[in-house]
Design a protein around this motif. Structure first.
Motif, PDB file in Angstrom:
ATOM      1  N   SER A 222       0.726  -1.092   0.190  1.00 10.64           N
ATOM      2  CA  SER A 222       0.175  -0.119   0.046  1.00 10.64           C
ATOM      3  C   SER A 222       0.923   1.364   0.103  1.00 10.64           C
ATOM      4  O   SER A 222       0.616   2.163  -0.780  1.00 10.64           O
ATOM      5  N   ILE A 223       1.992   1.249   0.650  1.00 18.93           N
ATOM      6  CA  ILE A 223       2.660   2.403   0.866  1.00 18.93           C
ATOM      7  C   ILE A 223       3.713   2.698  -0.533  1.00 18.93           C
ATOM      8  O   ILE A 223       3.607   3.823  -0.929  1.00 18.93           O
ATOM      9  N   CYS A 224       4.142   1.632  -0.887  1.00 16.32           N
ATOM     10  CA  CYS A 224       5.145   1.534  -2.008  1.00 16.32           C
ATOM     11  C   CYS A 224       4.431   1.759  -3.402  1.00 16.32           C
ATOM     12  O   CYS A 224       5.057   1.861  -4.402  1.00 16.32           O
ATOM     13  N   SER A 225       3.104   1.501  -3.546  1.00 14.07           N
ATOM     14  CA  SER A 225       2.620   1.479  -4.828  1.00 14.07           C
ATOM     15  C   SER A 225       1.879   2.960  -4.932  1.00 14.07           C
ATOM     16  O   SER A 225       1.115   3.485  -4.327  1.00 14.07           O
ATOM     17  N   ALA A 226       2.403   3.792  -5.985  1.00 12.99           N
ATOM     18  CA  ALA A 226       1.827   5.017  -6.192  1.00 12.99           C
ATOM     19  C   ALA A 226       0.261   5.021  -6.624  1.00 12.99           C
ATOM     20  O   ALA A 226      -0.164   4.175  -7.213  1.00 12.99           O
ATOM     21  N   MET A 227      -0.465   5.945  -6.424  1.00 10.83           N
ATOM     22  CA  MET A 227      -1.723   6.025  -6.772  1.00 10.83           C
ATOM     23  C   MET A 227      -2.002   6.452  -8.109  1.00 10.83           C
ATOM     24  O   MET A 227      -3.122   6.141  -8.666  1.00 10.83           O
ATOM     25  N   GLY A 228      -0.973   7.162  -9.024  1.00 11.39           N
ATOM     26  CA  GLY A 228      -1.038   7.240 -10.224  1.00 11.39           C
ATOM     27  C   GLY A 228       0.375   7.019 -10.890  1.00 11.39           C
ATOM     28  O   GLY A 228       0.492   5.859 -10.861  1.00 11.39           O
ATOM     29  N   ASN A 229       0.779   8.017 -11.385  1.00 16.70           N
ATOM     30  CA  ASN A 229       2.248   7.758 -11.976  1.00 16.70           C
ATOM     31  C   ASN A 229       3.314   7.386 -10.842  1.00 16.70           C
ATOM     32  O   ASN A 229       3.013   7.746  -9.636  1.00 16.70           O
ATOM     33  N   VAL A 230       4.504   7.058 -11.065  1.00 15.40           N
ATOM     34  CA  VAL A 230       5.796   6.714 -10.461  1.00 15.40           C
ATOM     35  C   VAL A 230       5.679   8.275  -9.582  1.00 15.40           C
ATOM     36  O   VAL A 230       5.821   9.171  -9.874  1.00 15.40           O
ATOM     37  N   ASP A 231       6.084   8.138  -8.149  1.00 12.42           N
ATOM     38  CA  ASP A 231       6.456   9.221  -7.484  1.00 12.42           C
ATOM     39  C   ASP A 231       7.420   9.007  -6.490  1.00 12.42           C
ATOM     40  O   ASP A 231       8.314   7.943  -6.754  1.00 12.42           O
ATOM     41  N   CYS A 232       7.824   9.986  -5.737  1.00 10.94           N
ATOM     42  CA  CYS A 232       9.132   9.842  -4.879  1.00 10.94           C
ATOM     43  C   CYS A 232       9.249   8.829  -4.088  1.00 10.94           C
ATOM     44  O   CYS A 232      10.509   8.661  -3.300  1.00 10.94           O
ATOM     45  N   ILE A 233       8.070   8.133  -3.523  1.00 13.93           N
ATOM     46  CA  ILE A 233       8.085   6.773  -2.553  1.00 13.93           C
ATOM     47  C   ILE A 233       8.357   5.540  -3.575  1.00 13.93           C
ATOM     48  O   ILE A 233       9.177   4.849  -3.220  1.00 13.93           O
ATOM     49  N   SER A 234       7.287   5.473  -4.454  1.00  9.14           N
ATOM     50  CA  SER A 234       7.325   4.520  -5.319  1.00  9.14           C
ATOM     51  C   SER A 234       8.592   3.800  -5.792  1.00  9.14           C
ATOM     52  O   SER A 234       9.005   2.755  -6.094  1.00  9.14           O
ATOM     53  N   VAL A 235       9.357   4.892  -6.498  1.00 10.32           N
ATOM     54  CA  VAL A 235      10.261   4.915  -7.264  1.00 10.32           C
ATOM     55  C   VAL A 235      11.686   4.342  -6.403  1.00 10.32           C
ATOM     56  O   VAL A 235      12.504   3.468  -6.987  1.00 10.32           O
ATOM     57  N   GLU A 236      11.680   4.330  -5.244  1.00 14.47           N
ATOM     58  CA  GLU A 236      12.555   3.942  -4.300  1.00 14.47           C
ATOM     59  C   GLU A 236      12.402   2.272  -3.735  1.00 14.47           C
ATOM     60  O   GLU A 236      13.435   1.904  -3.478  1.00 14.47           O
ATOM     61  N   ASN A 237      11.332   2.024  -3.918  1.00 17.62           N
ATOM     62  CA  ASN A 237      10.977   0.795  -3.374  1.00 17.62           C
ATOM     63  C   ASN A 237      10.482  -0.209  -4.200  1.00 17.62           C
ATOM     64  O   ASN A 237       9.177  -0.680  -4.330  1.00 17.62           O
ATOM     65  N   GLU A 238      11.178  -0.368  -5.490  1.00 18.14           N
ATOM     66  CA  GLU A 238      10.710  -1.119  -6.561  1.00 18.14           C
ATOM     67  C   GLU A 238      10.691  -2.748  -6.318  1.00 18.14           C
ATOM     68  O   GLU A 238       9.924  -3.419  -6.784  1.00 18.14           O
ATOM     69  N   VAL A 239      11.785  -3.168  -5.412  1.00 16.38           N
ATOM     70  CA  VAL A 239      11.930  -4.558  -5.124  1.00 16.38           C
ATOM     71  C   VAL A 239      11.465  -4.920  -3.835  1.00 16.38           C
ATOM     72  O   VAL A 239      11.579  -4.029  -2.860  1.00 16.38           O
ATOM     73  N   GLU A 240      10.639  -5.940  -3.905  1.00 14.57           N
ATOM     74  CA  GLU A 240      10.126  -6.485  -2.676  1.00 14.57           C
ATOM     75  C   GLU A 240      10.793  -7.065  -1.731  1.00 14.57           C
ATOM     76  O   GLU A 240      11.706  -7.973  -1.976  1.00 14.57           O
ATOM     77  N   ASP A 241      11.215  -6.337  -0.511  1.00 13.34           N
ATOM     78  CA  ASP A 241      12.417  -7.081   0.362  1.00 13.34           C
ATOM     79  C   ASP A 241      11.659  -6.777   1.870  1.00 13.34           C
ATOM     80  O   ASP A 241      11.480  -5.615   2.258  1.00 13.34           O
TER      81      ASP A 241
END
Length: 473
Positions: A222-241
């Motif tokens: 929920s946190i790492c998925s952007a609501m629209g386009n890529v944003d400053c949070i989703s871009v940093e957490n693309e790999v699930e760990d």
């Protein structure tokens, strides 16, 4: 013999909410206190949809009776007034059926107001038929909420006002949420109410680093998925760990905060007209633009390079902001569409609905709370702010007439009247985050002190229990 049996019978209370019990925290806390502190059996009559807190669901003395919500979508397209009347009539029948036939006879009904129609009439009728007392818990005035959509001079609003006042005065006792509301009820309604301030219960408390990491891990998608386009949070957490979240990481089993983590700002909303959510969107946009200007970034600058620097751990004088907005309500989709259209470099939004057990953990994990509640009557206080203080979370709150009964400027929070003022406060509080933000740290200490000075159980035992005992006689 009958008198002895009656004397030995455990007292019983019915808590009535014409709404979603999972979204009525104050009535949930009443129920817990009636069961645990007054030692009563408690029947909750309310609509379902959202689960109440686990403590209610597991308490053997609390019995939840769910009513079906009344939906008249087809008729509402033809006539709004007819819909209101028909819906109220159906709700009255359902309420009377539950209160008079579905639950055991209570000694006292405690009813949430608003909504007033038809709740107050149904509870008055049920209390008369069953020989019980009834107490109104005044959270706000229903006619003022109706006035937001129809205007105070509308005939429907005037009828609602008469109904609310007429049946409200028939109660055997009353609670209210502020001194200002107590004065209004006494002066203009002839009602003597006991002020029972909202206080957070014990499960609202500061969150440990381990709890934060576990929560962020659970909410990872929920946190790492952007609501629209890529944003400053989703871009940093693309790999699930599972060892790394947007805010924390683990090394050799030890949990650390990321040095360049975003600041977490939380707001809880019912997405209704008495909360102007556009103020927060505008403030976020202003923060984004003002930070860029302060750091000398050109408007034409590609955010891609900025996000690469962030991903590589670069720190800036002002942090990224992640706004998590919790709640359900009619305007949610409208504002989500507006959020998707925003062009932001350092700000991101997420909307979600949390389990009642996770909501206190989120507040305890955040860096700042925002309240947009302005009150249709100007006489009630936002309970979300009380919960935030319980978790040691400082607050920026929209200013209105009695908010200073709760938010103390420069002690546990700040007030704002415009989006520009809120943006100024975000700039001031988060400069130097996370280490060199002394004003924010001072407010956090003040919020923690406000939250720990009194808890719901103490407030309820001091002010509510004596009234309940007096009314029952």
């Amino acid at each position: 013999m009958a008198e002895e049996a009656e004397a030995g019978r455990r007292k019983r209370a019915a808590v009535v909410v014409l709404g979603d019990i999972g979204r009525s925290p104050r009535m949930q806390y009443h129920s817990l206190s009636l069961a645990n502190q007054a030692r009563m059996e408690v029947d909750i009559v309310a609509n379902g949809r959202s689960d109440p807190h686990l403590l209610l669901r597991e308490n053997p003395s609390i019995h939840i009776h769910e009513m079906k919500s009344v939906q008249l979508t087809g008729i509402s397209k033809i006539s709004g007034a007819l819909t209101l009347l028909l819906k109220a009539a159906i709700q009255l029948i359902i309420l009377v059926w539950f209160l008079c036939f579905k639950i055991p006879r209570p000694d006292v009904f405690i009813v949430q107001n608003p909504p007033s129609v038809p709740t107050l009439a149904a509870v008055k009728l049920a209390s008369w038929l069953r020989g019980a007392k009834f107490i109104v818990d005044w959270h706000n005035f229903g006619y003022t909420l109706l006035g937001l959509s129809h205007g105070r001079s509308h005939i429907i609003v005037k009828i609602y006002y008469w109904f609310e006042k007429h049946f409200g005065r028939m109660a055997d006792g009353a609670f209210c949420v502020t001194k200002a509301m107590k004065h209004e009820l006494a002066q203009n309604w002839g009602i003597n109410a006991t002020v029972l301030y909202d206080q957070s219960p014990e499960f609202f408390h500061p969150t440990s680093l381990k709890e934060k990491h576990e929560l962020f891990s659970r909410l990872g998608n929920s946190i790492c998925s952007a609501m629209g386009n890529v944003d400053c949070i989703s871009v940093e957490n693309e790999v699930e760990d599972r060892n790394v979240t947007a805010f924390t990481s683990t090394i050799d089993g030890e949990i650390f905060f990321k040095p360049n983590r975003p600041a977490l700002v939380v707001s809880s909303t019912s997405w209704t007209p008495d909360e102007d959510f556009s103020i927060l969107l505008e403030a976020a946009l202003m923060y984004d633009r003002r930070v860029a200007a302060t750091l000398g970034e050109e408007d034409s600058m590609d955010e891609g390079q900025l996000w690469i620097d962030i991903k590589n751990g670069k720190q800036f004088a002002y942090p990224r902001l992640l706004f998590i907005i919790t709640g359900k309500g009619p305007d949610r989709k409208k504002y989500e569409e507006q959020i998707k259209r925003l062009k932001l470099r350092r700000v991101a939004f997420r909307t979600m609905w949390l389990a009642s057990e996770d909501y206190p953990l989120l507040l305890g994990s955040a860096d700042l709370g925002v309240s947009l509640h302005t009150s249709s009557s100007g006489l009630d206080l936002p309970m979300k702010v009380v919960d935030m203080f319980g978790c040691g979370l400082p607050v920026c709150a929209a200013s209105f007439s009695c908010i200073e009964e709760l938010v103390k400027i420069n002690r546990n929070g700040h007030l704002f009247s415009t989006s520009s003022e809120l943006a100024d406060e975000l700039m001031m509080l988060f400069k130097g985050f996370p280490e060199e933000c002394d004003v924010l740290k001072s407010l956090k200490a003040g919020a923690l002190n406000s939250g720990s000075s009194s808890k719901w159980s103490t407030e309820w035992e001091t002010y509510a229990l004596p009234l309940v005992n007096q009314v029952i006689g």
